[in-house]
Structure formats: structure tokens, C-alpha cells
Scaffold this motif. Sequence first.
Motif, PDB file in Angstrom:
ATOM      1  N   ILE A   9       0.873  -1.173   0.000  1.00 51.56           N
ATOM      2  CA  ILE A   9       0.000   0.000   0.000  1.00 51.56           C
ATOM      3  C   ILE A   9       0.907   1.218   0.000  1.00 51.56           C
ATOM      4  O   ILE A   9       1.618   1.472   0.971  1.00 51.56           O
ATOM      5  CB  ILE A   9      -0.942   0.009   1.212  1.00 51.56           C
ATOM      6  CG1 ILE A   9      -1.821  -1.246   1.193  1.00 51.56           C
ATOM      7  CG2 ILE A   9      -1.788   1.269   1.223  1.00 51.56           C
ATOM      8  CD1 ILE A   9      -2.706  -1.396   2.410  1.00 51.56           C
ATOM      9  N   ASP A  11       1.287   5.140  -0.162  1.00 52.28           N
ATOM     10  CA  ASP A  11       0.633   6.436   0.015  1.00 52.28           C
ATOM     11  C   ASP A  11       1.434   7.486  -0.752  1.00 52.28           C
ATOM     12  O   ASP A  11       2.512   7.884  -0.323  1.00 52.28           O
ATOM     13  CB  ASP A  11       0.571   6.778   1.503  1.00 52.28           C
ATOM     14  CG  ASP A  11      -0.112   8.110   1.778  1.00 52.28           C
ATOM     15  OD1 ASP A  11      -0.464   8.819   0.816  1.00 52.28           O
ATOM     16  OD2 ASP A  11      -0.287   8.446   2.955  1.00 52.28           O
ATOM     17  N   VAL A  39      -1.228  -1.188  -4.190  1.00 51.91           N
ATOM     18  CA  VAL A  39      -2.377  -0.286  -4.108  1.00 51.91           C
ATOM     19  C   VAL A  39      -1.785   1.111  -3.920  1.00 51.91           C
ATOM     20  O   VAL A  39      -1.185   1.400  -2.885  1.00 51.91           O
ATOM     21  CB  VAL A  39      -3.289  -0.640  -2.917  1.00 51.91           C
ATOM     22  CG1 VAL A  39      -4.404   0.386  -2.763  1.00 51.91           C
ATOM     23  CG2 VAL A  39      -3.850  -2.045  -3.071  1.00 51.91           C
ATOM     24  N   LEU A  41      -2.246   5.121  -3.496  1.00 52.60           N
ATOM     25  CA  LEU A  41      -3.254   6.058  -2.994  1.00 52.60           C
ATOM     26  C   LEU A  41      -2.839   7.486  -3.324  1.00 52.60           C
ATOM     27  O   LEU A  41      -1.701   7.886  -3.061  1.00 52.60           O
ATOM     28  CB  LEU A  41      -3.416   5.885  -1.485  1.00 52.60           C
ATOM     29  CG  LEU A  41      -3.737   4.460  -1.017  1.00 52.60           C
ATOM     30  CD1 LEU A  41      -3.754   4.405   0.502  1.00 52.60           C
ATOM     31  CD2 LEU A  41      -5.049   3.978  -1.596  1.00 52.60           C
ATOM     32  N   TYR A  42      -3.769   8.249  -3.887  1.00 53.05           N
ATOM     33  CA  TYR A  42      -3.516   9.626  -4.289  1.00 53.05           C
ATOM     34  C   TYR A  42      -4.668  10.521  -3.839  1.00 53.05           C
ATOM     35  O   TYR A  42      -5.750  10.031  -3.494  1.00 53.05           O
ATOM     36  CB  TYR A  42      -3.386   9.735  -5.816  1.00 53.05           C
ATOM     37  CG  TYR A  42      -2.222   8.987  -6.403  1.00 53.05           C
ATOM     38  CD1 TYR A  42      -0.992   9.608  -6.576  1.00 53.05           C
ATOM     39  CD2 TYR A  42      -2.349   7.658  -6.819  1.00 53.05           C
ATOM     40  CE1 TYR A  42       0.082   8.934  -7.137  1.00 53.05           C
ATOM     41  CE2 TYR A  42      -1.281   6.981  -7.370  1.00 53.05           C
ATOM     42  CZ  TYR A  42      -0.069   7.618  -7.539  1.00 53.05           C
ATOM     43  OH  TYR A  42       0.985   6.950  -8.083  1.00 53.05           O
ATOM     44  N   SER A  56      -9.971  11.483  -2.065  1.00 49.25           N
ATOM     45  CA  SER A  56      -8.840  10.605  -2.382  1.00 49.25           C
ATOM     46  C   SER A  56      -9.301   9.496  -3.336  1.00 49.25           C
ATOM     47  O   SER A  56     -10.496   9.255  -3.507  1.00 49.25           O
ATOM     48  CB  SER A  56      -8.262  10.004  -1.104  1.00 49.25           C
ATOM     49  OG  SER A  56      -9.238   9.234  -0.447  1.00 49.25           O
ATOM     50  N   TYR A  57      -8.326   8.831  -3.940  1.00 51.29           N
ATOM     51  CA  TYR A  57      -8.653   7.749  -4.868  1.00 51.29           C
ATOM     52  C   TYR A  57      -7.482   6.775  -4.916  1.00 51.29           C
ATOM     53  O   TYR A  57      -6.386   7.084  -4.433  1.00 51.29           O
ATOM     54  CB  TYR A  57      -8.956   8.291  -6.268  1.00 51.29           C
ATOM     55  CG  TYR A  57      -7.839   9.107  -6.870  1.00 51.29           C
ATOM     56  CD1 TYR A  57      -6.895   8.529  -7.716  1.00 51.29           C
ATOM     57  CD2 TYR A  57      -7.724  10.465  -6.596  1.00 51.29           C
ATOM     58  CE1 TYR A  57      -5.864   9.267  -8.257  1.00 51.29           C
ATOM     59  CE2 TYR A  57      -6.701  11.225  -7.142  1.00 51.29           C
ATOM     60  CZ  TYR A  57      -5.769  10.616  -7.975  1.00 51.29           C
ATOM     61  OH  TYR A  57      -4.749  11.359  -8.505  1.00 51.29           O
ATOM     62  N   HIS A  58      -7.736   5.603  -5.469  1.00 53.69           N
ATOM     63  CA  HIS A  58      -6.665   4.615  -5.579  1.00 53.69           C
ATOM     64  C   HIS A  58      -6.476   4.217  -7.038  1.00 53.69           C
ATOM     65  O   HIS A  58      -7.384   4.359  -7.856  1.00 53.69           O
ATOM     66  CB  HIS A  58      -6.958   3.373  -4.726  1.00 53.69           C
ATOM     67  CG  HIS A  58      -8.205   2.638  -5.113  1.00 53.69           C
ATOM     68  ND1 HIS A  58      -9.314   2.600  -4.305  1.00 53.69           N
ATOM     69  CD2 HIS A  58      -8.526   1.920  -6.213  1.00 53.69           C
ATOM     70  CE1 HIS A  58     -10.264   1.883  -4.884  1.00 53.69           C
ATOM     71  NE2 HIS A  58      -9.809   1.465  -6.045  1.00 53.69           N
ATOM     72  N   ILE A  60      -5.234   0.722  -8.893  1.00 55.57           N
ATOM     73  CA  ILE A  60      -4.903  -0.693  -8.678  1.00 55.57           C
ATOM     74  C   ILE A  60      -5.031  -1.410 -10.024  1.00 55.57           C
ATOM     75  O   ILE A  60      -6.130  -1.513 -10.578  1.00 55.57           O
ATOM     76  CB  ILE A  60      -5.849  -1.351  -7.646  1.00 55.57           C
ATOM     77  CG1 ILE A  60      -5.910  -0.519  -6.351  1.00 55.57           C
ATOM     78  CG2 ILE A  60      -5.410  -2.779  -7.352  1.00 55.57           C
ATOM     79  CD1 ILE A  60      -6.963  -0.998  -5.364  1.00 55.57           C
ATOM     80  N   ARG A  66      -8.031  -5.189  -6.838  1.00 54.09           N
ATOM     81  CA  ARG A  66      -8.957  -4.059  -6.928  1.00 54.09           C
ATOM     82  C   ARG A  66     -10.364  -4.466  -6.479  1.00 54.09           C
ATOM     83  O   ARG A  66     -11.050  -3.728  -5.764  1.00 54.09           O
ATOM     84  CB  ARG A  66      -8.990  -3.505  -8.349  1.00 54.09           C
ATOM     85  CG  ARG A  66      -9.857  -2.248  -8.479  1.00 54.09           C
ATOM     86  CD  ARG A  66      -9.672  -1.565  -9.824  1.00 54.09           C
ATOM     87  NE  ARG A  66     -10.042  -2.415 -10.938  1.00 54.09           N
ATOM     88  CZ  ARG A  66      -9.226  -2.831 -11.890  1.00 54.09           C
ATOM     89  NH1 ARG A  66      -7.930  -2.507 -11.843  1.00 54.09           N
ATOM     90  NH2 ARG A  66      -9.657  -3.593 -12.885  1.00 54.09           N
ATOM     91  N   VAL A  69     -10.469  -4.604  -2.651  1.00 52.18           N
ATOM     92  CA  VAL A  69     -10.506  -3.268  -2.048  1.00 52.18           C
ATOM     93  C   VAL A  69     -11.878  -2.635  -2.236  1.00 52.18           C
ATOM     94  O   VAL A  69     -12.459  -2.079  -1.292  1.00 52.18           O
ATOM     95  CB  VAL A  69      -9.396  -2.377  -2.650  1.00 52.18           C
ATOM     96  CG1 VAL A  69      -9.570  -0.923  -2.213  1.00 52.18           C
ATOM     97  CG2 VAL A  69      -8.018  -2.887  -2.253  1.00 52.18           C
TER      98      VAL A  69
END
Length: 204
Positions: A9, A11, A39, A41-42, A56-58, A60, A66, A69
Motif C-alpha cells: 500500500i 501512500d 495499491v 493512494l492519491y 482521495s482515490y486509488h 490498482i 482491486r 478493495v
Amino acid sequence: YRQHDCVVISDEIWSDIILPGHKHIPTQSVSEDARMRTVALYAPSKTFNLAGLVGSYHIIYNETLRDRVCAVSNKTHYNEMNVLSMHALIGAYQPQGYEWVDELNQVLAGNIEYFCDYADEHFEGVSYSRPQGTYMVFLDCAEWCCEHGRDIQWLLDEGARVGVGYQDGRPFHGPCHIRVNLALPLSRVREACDRLDHYVFNAR
């Protein structure tokens, strides 16, 4: 991570705030294996000061990962994006937003250069690593505190007393550190440095 079959994960919320001369390398770009087990994260929240909008969004690439999650997030509905945050995100990621971020990074670079140069000259016993990104500087005050018979709480209290706000570094694993936010006009950075010099680190 491949050896132990770990899910990563990453970040990368700060990845837009990279100071001139440096480059962010997304975790998923390192290799095909990294792409499929990460994964990422942004969010526009740090860069565009939109934290309160929940945007926020991911990213994957691995479909199975995906789906897992999304299954959890769809059940909890925790911190779901709303219409306003969606359009704020879309607006931020337009060409005008790119231009603004480039200008922002130039301003932050100037603030950090001024602050670090000032610390080098005036705050003896205080050390740090000059950042390559973000608008935070993490000051190690252990040597200064030892020499002056003070502790981190004294520094926190004195900063507040003279109107300079900074964070306790202990939650960030810095036992005698302060975390300084430099996302402000250069005139305020100069004022803060002057107050810290005259009323905290070199109180006369």
C-alpha cells in the motif's frame, strides 16, 4: 515484497509537491511485479488544500486486488466522495492546475531554502534533512535541548507563546523533534525565523 508475496500500500498523496531538481518515482512504475501487487493512494488534498472535501482515490492494476478493495469500501461507505469533491478533483487536474502546482513548488522551494539556510546560520544544535518534496521540515532539536537543559515540551510551549506554531515530532518517531510547515508566504517564514531566533533558540 515478491519474495514474501506482500501486498504493497503506497501512500503517494504528496507526489505532486516535488521540489525543483527532484523527481517522484511512482511505486507501480518500478517493475511489472510492483505494478501488480501495489495499491497506490492519491489525492489532491495536500496539493490543492482540499482535505475537507474527501476526494482521495486509488490506482490498482491487479483486478483481483482491486475487487477486494472495492468490496470492502462499498460495504462501509466510509468517507465516500461527494459531488463537490469530485468536481474539485477534476478541476484541480486540468492544465491550469498543473501550471499552478509548478508555481507552488517554486514558492515552496524558496521558503524551504530560506528556512534551512536561516537554521544553519542561527539555530546551533538543531539539525535536519533538507526535503526533496512536501512543505515540511523535520527539525532534530536533541543536541540543542541537551546543551540548554530544555525538553521538547518547552520548545512546543515557547513556540506557541511567541506565535510560531509547529508540531510535536514525537508522533512521527522524532523523540526531540519539531515538524515545521512552510506552506505560507515568505514574509511569514521570515517573521517566524526571526521570532524563533530571538525568543526561542537564542533567547536574550
